[in-house]
Design a protein around this motif. Structure first.
Motif, PDB file in Angstrom:
ATOM      1  N   ARG A 152      31.372  53.847  46.445  1.00 35.70           N
ATOM      2  CA  ARG A 152      31.547  52.919  47.572  1.00 35.70           C
ATOM      3  C   ARG A 152      31.593  51.470  47.100  1.00 35.70           C
ATOM      4  N   SER A 153      30.647  51.116  46.212  1.00 38.99           N
ATOM      5  CA  SER A 153      30.587  49.721  45.740  1.00 38.99           C
ATOM      6  C   SER A 153      31.853  49.354  44.977  1.00 38.99           C
ATOM      7  N   SER A 154      32.367  50.326  44.196  1.00 42.23           N
ATOM      8  CA  SER A 154      33.567  50.026  43.402  1.00 42.23           C
ATOM      9  C   SER A 154      34.765  49.769  44.310  1.00 42.23           C
ATOM     10  N   LYS A 155      34.865  50.557  45.384  1.00 39.99           N
ATOM     11  CA  LYS A 155      36.021  50.364  46.275  1.00 39.99           C
ATOM     12  C   LYS A 155      35.852  49.097  47.108  1.00 39.99           C
ATOM     13  N   ALA A 156      34.611  48.744  47.457  1.00 42.12           N
ATOM     14  CA  ALA A 156      34.372  47.473  48.156  1.00 42.12           C
ATOM     15  C   ALA A 156      34.770  46.312  47.242  1.00 42.12           C
ATOM     16  N   ALA A 157      34.429  46.426  45.958  1.00 42.73           N
ATOM     17  CA  ALA A 157      34.808  45.378  45.000  1.00 42.73           C
ATOM     18  C   ALA A 157      36.330  45.324  44.843  1.00 42.73           C
ATOM     19  N   LEU A 158      36.956  46.492  44.823  1.00 36.89           N
ATOM     20  CA  LEU A 158      38.422  46.530  44.713  1.00 36.89           C
ATOM     21  C   LEU A 158      39.062  45.860  45.937  1.00 36.89           C
ATOM     22  N   ASN A 159      38.448  46.045  47.092  1.00 37.52           N
ATOM     23  CA  ASN A 159      38.956  45.382  48.292  1.00 37.52           C
ATOM     24  C   ASN A 159      38.879  43.863  48.137  1.00 37.52           C
ATOM     25  N   MET A 160      37.795  43.368  47.558  1.00 38.92           N
ATOM     26  CA  MET A 160      37.679  41.921  47.357  1.00 38.92           C
ATOM     27  C   MET A 160      38.688  41.422  46.327  1.00 38.92           C
ATOM     28  N   VAL A 161      38.882  42.209  45.272  1.00 38.99           N
ATOM     29  CA  VAL A 161      39.922  41.869  44.288  1.00 38.99           C
ATOM     30  C   VAL A 161      41.264  41.720  45.011  1.00 38.99           C
ATOM     31  N   THR A 162      41.522  42.638  45.919  1.00 37.77           N
ATOM     32  CA  THR A 162      42.777  42.617  46.688  1.00 37.77           C
ATOM     33  C   THR A 162      42.911  41.307  47.468  1.00 37.77           C
ATOM     34  N   ARG A 163      41.841  40.917  48.153  1.00 41.84           N
ATOM     35  CA  ARG A 163      41.872  39.696  48.973  1.00 41.84           C
ATOM     36  C   ARG A 163      42.117  38.456  48.133  1.00 41.84           C
ATOM     37  N   VAL A 164      41.387  38.368  47.020  1.00 35.93           N
ATOM     38  CA  VAL A 164      41.484  37.163  46.181  1.00 35.93           C
ATOM     39  C   VAL A 164      42.876  37.060  45.552  1.00 35.93           C
ATOM     40  N   LEU A 165      43.366  38.169  45.000  1.00 37.35           N
ATOM     41  CA  LEU A 165      44.687  38.130  44.361  1.00 37.35           C
ATOM     42  C   LEU A 165      45.777  37.852  45.397  1.00 37.35           C
ATOM     43  N   ALA A 166      45.633  38.441  46.582  1.00 38.80           N
ATOM     44  CA  ALA A 166      46.639  38.203  47.635  1.00 38.80           C
ATOM     45  C   ALA A 166      46.673  36.720  47.989  1.00 38.80           C
ATOM     46  N   ALA A 167      45.497  36.104  48.106  1.00 38.58           N
ATOM     47  CA  ALA A 167      45.446  34.671  48.454  1.00 38.58           C
ATOM     48  C   ALA A 167      46.084  33.838  47.343  1.00 38.58           C
ATOM     49  N   GLU A 168      45.789  34.192  46.094  1.00 39.09           N
ATOM     50  CA  GLU A 168      46.327  33.402  44.982  1.00 39.09           C
ATOM     51  C   GLU A 168      47.835  33.612  44.803  1.00 39.09           C
ATOM     52  N   LEU A 169      48.344  34.740  45.294  1.00 40.65           N
ATOM     53  CA  LEU A 169      49.784  35.033  45.138  1.00 40.65           C
ATOM     54  C   LEU A 169      50.582  34.746  46.413  1.00 40.65           C
ATOM     55  N   GLU A 170      49.927  34.197  47.399  1.00 41.30           N
ATOM     56  CA  GLU A 170      50.586  33.867  48.677  1.00 41.30           C
ATOM     57  C   GLU A 170      51.848  33.028  48.421  1.00 41.30           C
ATOM     58  N   GLY A 171      52.938  33.403  49.033  1.00 40.47           N
ATOM     59  CA  GLY A 171      54.162  32.603  48.929  1.00 40.47           C
ATOM     60  C   GLY A 171      54.971  32.833  47.658  1.00 40.47           C
ATOM     61  N   THR A 172      54.528  33.750  46.807  1.00 40.68           N
ATOM     62  CA  THR A 172      55.252  33.985  45.547  1.00 40.68           C
ATOM     63  C   THR A 172      56.223  35.159  45.643  1.00 40.68           C
ATOM     64  N   GLY A 173      56.163  35.888  46.765  1.00 41.73           N
ATOM     65  CA  GLY A 173      56.975  37.107  46.869  1.00 41.73           C
ATOM     66  C   GLY A 173      56.210  38.338  46.411  1.00 41.73           C
ATOM     67  N   VAL A 174      54.952  38.143  45.984  1.00 39.98           N
ATOM     68  CA  VAL A 174      54.139  39.279  45.533  1.00 39.98           C
ATOM     69  C   VAL A 174      53.098  39.603  46.608  1.00 39.98           C
ATOM     70  N   LEU A 175      53.172  40.808  47.142  1.00 37.22           N
ATOM     71  CA  LEU A 175      52.265  41.239  48.208  1.00 37.22           C
ATOM     72  C   LEU A 175      51.217  42.191  47.617  1.00 37.22           C
ATOM     73  N   VAL A 176      49.970  41.952  47.966  1.00 39.91           N
ATOM     74  CA  VAL A 176      48.864  42.746  47.406  1.00 39.91           C
ATOM     75  C   VAL A 176      48.064  43.361  48.549  1.00 39.91           C
ATOM     76  N   ASN A 177      47.968  44.672  48.566  1.00 35.08           N
ATOM     77  CA  ASN A 177      47.222  45.331  49.646  1.00 35.08           C
ATOM     78  C   ASN A 177      46.361  46.469  49.120  1.00 35.08           C
ATOM     79  N   ALA A 178      45.297  46.757  49.881  1.00 33.06           N
ATOM     80  CA  ALA A 178      44.441  47.905  49.591  1.00 33.06           C
ATOM     81  C   ALA A 178      44.770  48.993  50.610  1.00 33.06           C
ATOM     82  N   VAL A 179      44.785  50.248  50.145  1.00 29.31           N
ATOM     83  CA  VAL A 179      45.106  51.347  51.062  1.00 29.31           C
ATOM     84  C   VAL A 179      44.089  52.477  50.937  1.00 29.31           C
ATOM     85  N   HIS A 180      43.907  53.172  52.041  1.00 25.68           N
ATOM     86  CA  HIS A 180      43.062  54.371  52.073  1.00 25.68           C
ATOM     87  C   HIS A 180      43.965  55.565  52.384  1.00 25.68           C
ATOM     88  N   PRO A 181      44.066  56.521  51.444  1.00 23.89           N
ATOM     89  CA  PRO A 181      45.003  57.637  51.662  1.00 23.89           C
ATOM     90  C   PRO A 181      44.540  58.661  52.683  1.00 23.89           C
TER      91      PRO A 181
END
Ligand SMILES: NC(=O)c1ccc[n+]([C@@H]2O[C@H](COP(=O)([O-])OP(=O)(O)OC[C@H]3O[C@@H](n4cnc5c(N)ncnc54)[C@H](OP(=O)(O)O)[C@@H]3O)[C@@H](O)[C@H]2O)c1
Length: 229
Positions: A152-181
């Motif tokens: 659980r903690s690892s996936k919560a951390a992965l979700n935060m990685v997703t948020r931070v990278l998405a914010a830093e890549l905003e406007g570059t054409g690179v979309l970053v998302n977390a998914v639950h299958p």
């Protein structure tokens, strides 16, 4: 247009393998990667993907993967960070060895981060990229309960990685998302799970093929249904 190129980690079996098949069906060139050379070779040959041995816990493997992709294709359009481990099934958080938590983070968090960091510059340069972090509802703080502390903690951390990278890549054409299958019948999910690997893979493929105006920094299940963090 040239065929788009996707790299999927941990794709020799399970949800990653199903996602590889689906992306091939959409006309992508697929790099099917995994840590076991024989398993990777066999799985890639079965569906006509390009095999790539890649243990996500090895820092130098990410750099080698970038070199390989640059030489072979000159671009990467989608990175699907699917490789994952669940090491604390049936163990309480009060008792889980911290070492098992660390080993879980090595694959589920640092592995995904390493690859995203390695491939983001190429994606920014081409002004197109889709990074899919395969998370889990088990990483949702809103849905948290007892047990599975490491996972659980690892996936919560992965979700935060997703948020931070998405914010830093905003406007570059690179979309970053977390998914639950969803809960899927794989070695990890077990035989009682309601979804087939093919059904579970759909949301990975959805996020890997988002249109220009698609979401970024989100957490989704199904084919684009938002999940609470
Ligand atoms: N199944 C579910 O119900 C479910 C639910 C929510 C989220 N997920 C997530 O979905 C993803 C795929 O899971 P799955 O159910 O398909 O599991 P799986 O069948 O156990 O497959 C996991 C894959 O990850 C690979 N892997 C493990 N450590 C690796 C490493 N260090 N480097 C590269 N590859 C590595 C495995 O390779 P080997 O064959 O060499 O072990 C395997 O290919 C995971 O991130 C998982 O957390 C699954």
């Amino acid at each position: 247009m040239e065929k788009r190129v996707a790299l999927i980690t941990g794709a020799n079996r399970g949800i990653g393998f199903a996602a590889a098949k689906q992306l091939l069906g959409l006309g992508y060139q697929v790099l099917l990667s995994g840590r076991d050379p024989e398993a990777v070779e066999r799985a890639a040959a079965e569906i006509g993907a390009v095999p790539l041995v890649l243990d996500v816990t090895r820092a130098e493997a990410a750099e080698a993967a970038v070199r390989f992709v640059k030489e072979r294709f000159g671009r990467l359009d989608a990175l699907v960070n699917n490789a994952g481990v669940l090491l604390d099934e049936g163990v309480r958080g009060l008792e889980v060895p911290v070492e098992a938590v660390a080993r879980t983070f090595e694959v589920n968090v640092y592995g995904a981060l390493r690859l995203a960091q390695a491939f983001a510059p190429m994606m920014v340069a081409q002004r197109y990229g889709r990074i899919v972090n395969v998370s889990s509802i088990m990483g949702s703080l809103a849905h948290a309960g007892s047990g599975y502390l490491a996972y659980r903690s690892s996936k919560a951390a992965l979700n935060m990685v997703t948020r931070v990278l998405a914010a830093e890549l905003e406007g570059t054409g690179v979309l970053v998302n977390a998914v639950h299958p969803g809960w899927v019948r794989t070695r990890m999910g077990g035989p009682a799970a309601p979804l087939s690997p093919e059904e579970g893979a759909r949301v990975l493929v959805w996020a890997a093929t988002l249109p220009e105006d698609g979401p970024t920094g989100g957490f989704f299940e199904g084919e684009g249904k938002p999940l609470s963090w």
